[in-house]
Design an enzyme around this catalytic site. Structure first.
Site, PDB file in Angstrom:
ATOM      1  N   SER A 103       0.838  -1.205   0.000  1.00 60.08           N
ATOM      2  CA  SER A 103       0.000   0.000   0.000  1.00 60.08           C
ATOM      3  C   SER A 103       0.876   1.260   0.000  1.00 60.08           C
ATOM      4  O   SER A 103       1.640   1.468  -0.941  1.00 60.08           O
ATOM      5  CB  SER A 103      -0.971  -0.051   1.183  1.00 60.08           C
ATOM      6  OG  SER A 103      -1.984   0.918   1.046  1.00 60.08           O
ATOM      7  N   ASP A 242      -9.963  -5.311  -3.990  1.00 56.67           N
ATOM      8  CA  ASP A 242      -8.970  -4.487  -3.303  1.00 56.67           C
ATOM      9  C   ASP A 242      -9.317  -3.003  -3.399  1.00 56.67           C
ATOM     10  O   ASP A 242      -9.851  -2.539  -4.412  1.00 56.67           O
ATOM     11  CB  ASP A 242      -7.620  -4.756  -3.991  1.00 56.67           C
ATOM     12  CG  ASP A 242      -6.405  -4.297  -3.228  1.00 56.67           C
ATOM     13  OD1 ASP A 242      -6.527  -3.430  -2.361  1.00 56.67           O
ATOM     14  OD2 ASP A 242      -5.307  -4.812  -3.542  1.00 56.67           O
ATOM     15  N   HIS A 269      -7.407  -5.831   0.315  1.00 58.76           N
ATOM     16  CA  HIS A 269      -6.196  -5.016   0.258  1.00 58.76           C
ATOM     17  C   HIS A 269      -4.964  -5.718   0.823  1.00 58.76           C
ATOM     18  O   HIS A 269      -3.847  -5.287   0.570  1.00 58.76           O
ATOM     19  CB  HIS A 269      -6.443  -3.712   1.008  1.00 58.76           C
ATOM     20  CG  HIS A 269      -5.469  -2.623   0.692  1.00 58.76           C
ATOM     21  ND1 HIS A 269      -5.008  -2.374  -0.588  1.00 58.76           N
ATOM     22  CD2 HIS A 269      -4.860  -1.700   1.486  1.00 58.76           C
ATOM     23  CE1 HIS A 269      -4.169  -1.346  -0.561  1.00 58.76           C
ATOM     24  NE2 HIS A 269      -4.056  -0.930   0.679  1.00 58.76           N
TER      25      HIS A 269
END
Length: 291
Positions: A103, A242, A269
Site C-alpha cells: 500500500s 482491493d 487489500h
C-alpha cells in the site's frame, strides 16, 4: 528462529527495526508497511517464511508502531520517510536487497526509486499501491457506489460537511473497509494484528480521515510520469476486491518497463491475510527468480 530487534537513530528520533532469521546467500527482502500510519505488525505473519533460509527485515516508519511518535506535523511527509529508508539501508548495511512495499509502502518504494536512483536493488514488489492519489480517490468513490444507499448517503454527508465523527458515517466507513481492505481485528485475530499501530497522527496528517478523502500531505502524490525511470525487476500485486482496484494496479504496471502483475482472486487489500499461502508462494518464486 532468531529474531533481532533494535533502534536506528534518525535525527532526534529513533526507528524500530526487526530482523527475522539468519543471513544467507539469498538476499533479504526489506518489508515496508502501509498507511501512512500502520506498522510492521502484519508482516510478522510472514515470520515462518524465514525458516526457508531467507532473512526478513521489517521496520516501523517514524510516527508509527515502536518508533518515535513526533508531535511536529512537519515530520509527516514523504521526504521524511524516504530519507529514513535511505538511512536504514546504510545503518543495516543493506548494500543488496529485495524490497516489498505494501500500500503506502509501495508508494514510498516508487518515490524512492524514481527520486534517488538507488543501487543494489535486486527486485521490487509493489503490493496494492497507487502511483497517483488522484486516481486512487476516483476509484474509491467508484467502489463506494457498491455500498448500500444508507452508507453511500452517510459518506456523502460526511464529505460534504467535513464532519467525520457522525456514527452513521463511522459505521459506513467500517463496512467499506471490511468490504475492500480487511476485517477489523478481534479477540480471534492473530496476536500481531491485535497490537496497536500507534500511527493515528501520521495517518491524519499524511493521508486524511479515510481512504477517499485524501487531504493530507500526500494528497498530491503522483509519480506516474516518473515510473519509466525504474529499471529493476518489478512485480505489482493486488486483489480482485482491493482498495487498489485492477485499474489502479494496471496504471502502475503500464508505466514501469518490464513490470509483471499478479492478481489475487478473492482478495482485498491484504492478500497476505486473505490469500496467505498464495501470497507467500508468489513472493518466494519472485525472490528466487531475481536473486
Amino acid at each position: 528462529m532468531k529474531i533481532k530487534e533494535g533502534y536506528m537513530p534518525f535525527h532526534e528520533y529513533k526507528t524500530y527495526y526487526r530482523i527475522v532469521g539468519e543471513p544467507s546467500a539469498d538476499k533479504a527482502p526489506l518489508l515496508i508497511h502501509g498507511g501512512p500510519g500502520s506498522s510492521h505488525n502484519y508482516f510478522e505473519l510472514m515470520d515462518d517464511y524465514a525458516e526457508t533460509g531467507r532473512q526478513l527485515i521489517m521496520y516501523d516508519q517514524v510516527g508509527c508502531g515502536k518508533s518515535s511518535l513526533p508531535e511536529d506535523p512537519g515530520v509527516y511527509v514523504k521526504e521524511t520517510w524516504a530519507e529514513e529508508l535511505v538511512a536504514l539501508r546504510k545503518f543495516l548495511h543493506l548494500d543488496e536487497l529485495h524490497m516489498l512495499g505494501q500500500s503506502w509502502g509501495g508508494m514510498l518504494e516508487m518515490y524512492y526509486l524514481t527520486s534517488f536512483d538507488p543501487q543494489g536493488i535486486k527486485s521490487v514488489m509493489i503490493d496494492g499501491s497507487p502511483a497517483s492519489i488522484k486516481l486512487w480517490v476516483q476509484e474509491q468513490h467508484r467502489l463506494i457506489k457498491y455500498l448500500s444507499y444508507e452508507d453511500r448517503a452517510a459518506i456523502a454527508e460526511a464529505e460534504r460537511t467535513g464532519d467525520f465523527t457522525n456514527v452513521k458515517y463511522l459505521a459506513a466507513n467500517d463496512r467499506y473497509m471490511e468490504k475492500y481492505c480487511w476485517d477489523d481485528p478481534d479477540e480471534n485475530s492473530p496476536e500481531p494484528l491485535r497490537r496497536p499501530t500507534n500511527g493515528k497522527r501520521a495517518s491524519l496528517i499524511a493521508e486524511g480521515p479515510n481512504e477517499f478523502t485524501e487531504n493530507g500531505t500526500i494528497s498530491d502524490f503522483d509519480v506516474t510520469d516518473q515510473l519509466h525511470k525504474i529499471h529493476v525487476p518489478v512485480l505489482v500485486t493486488s486483489g480482485t476486491d482491493d482498495l487498489c482496484t485492477p485499474l489502479i494496479a494496471k496504471s502502475v504496471v503500464d508505466h514501469i518497463p518490464g513490470a509483471k502483475w499478479h492478481l489475487f482472486a478473492n482478495s482485498r487489500h491484504l492478500a497476505l491475510l486473505d490469500q496467505h499461502d498464495e501470497f507467500i508462494h508468489v513472493l518466494d518464486q519472485w525472490l528466487a527468480a531475481n536473486d
